[in-house]
Design an enzyme around this catalytic site. Sequence first.
Site, short mmCIF file in Angstrom:
data_model
loop_
_atom_site.label_atom_id
_atom_site.label_comp_id
_atom_site.label_asym_id
_atom_site.label_seq_id
_atom_site.Cartn_x
_atom_site.Cartn_y
_atom_site.Cartn_z
N ARG A 38 4.06 0.09 -5.58
CA ARG A 38 3.33 1.28 -5.08
C ARG A 38 2.37 1.62 -6.39
O ARG A 38 0.99 1.77 -6.48
CB ARG A 38 3.22 1.66 -4.37
N ILE A 64 -5.72 5.97 -1.54
CA ILE A 64 -5.12 4.47 -0.79
C ILE A 64 -4.00 5.47 0.82
O ILE A 64 -3.68 6.58 0.51
CB ILE A 64 -3.64 4.49 -1.70
N SER A 65 -3.96 4.39 1.46
CA SER A 65 -3.36 5.25 2.47
C SER A 65 -1.37 5.20 1.80
O SER A 65 -1.34 5.31 1.50
CB SER A 65 -3.47 4.58 3.91
N GLN A 66 -1.73 6.46 3.28
CA GLN A 66 0.31 7.31 3.19
C GLN A 66 0.87 5.83 3.50
O GLN A 66 0.63 5.45 4.03
CB GLN A 66 -0.01 7.81 4.74
N PRO A 67 1.79 5.73 2.50
CA PRO A 67 3.23 4.44 2.87
C PRO A 67 3.37 4.09 4.43
O PRO A 67 3.28 2.90 4.81
CB PRO A 67 4.05 4.61 2.26
#
Length: 221
Positions: A38, A64-67
Amino acid sequence: MTEEDRYLKLRRKMIRQQIADRGVRDPRVLEAMLRVPRHLFVPEEIRYRAYDDCPLPIGEGQTISQPYMVAWMTELLELRGTERVLEIGTGSGYQAAVLCELAGEVYSIELHPRLAREAEGRLRALGYANFSIRAGDGTLGWPEKAPFDGIMVTAGSPSVPQPLLEQLAEGGRLVIPVGSTGMQMLTLVRRKENRFLTTEEGSCIFVPLVGKHGWKRDARY
Ligand code: SAH
């Protein structure tokens, strides 16, 4: 310890604390997210925050989205390895990389040409070969490559774009955040014998899906 070892350690911790402990248990999803680096998908100056429990800025006002969000949405597609998948909102390319690990072929559309180009370069550099990325309005889908066994929209939409329903294969699954620009309901649509079964999975917050079947570009949110 090398830098890569340090990041791997952070990734293990992310998967345990942010993802598995919150209920995402599909081992294939957890393994895929352990493999994808990531930190190579975020701007260099915030690399040290890549494994934090939040979305991060990637330029053009996008994130970028939260994991956890990536894991949750991916699990909902129930991928087994052979599927043809469409993603709308490539952004950094991180979600697309996770999909490349879990599906047969991945198609991804990004509105901003620069983000599309950069994501493509990242995925190639990492050795992924089972994907195509193009710049354009993803609310129209990718009719030449349809039907798709899975469709994932990673931006918030006022409703489910009709072209995406049409491009969903029989038995296919579509995941999309639907609601206002401030808050959405993560919505799962399954196509069964030409009926669309819709369930609401929980609330979420995404940047707006801007396009013909999304929000209008100049709208005041
Ligand atoms: N999946 C991404 C995060 C997406 S953020 C990741 O893993 O990094 C949402 C993205 O959707 C933004 O990059 C935004 O530019 C894009 N987007 C918004 N409207 C779109 C549209 N109509 N078609 C394609 N992409 C769109």
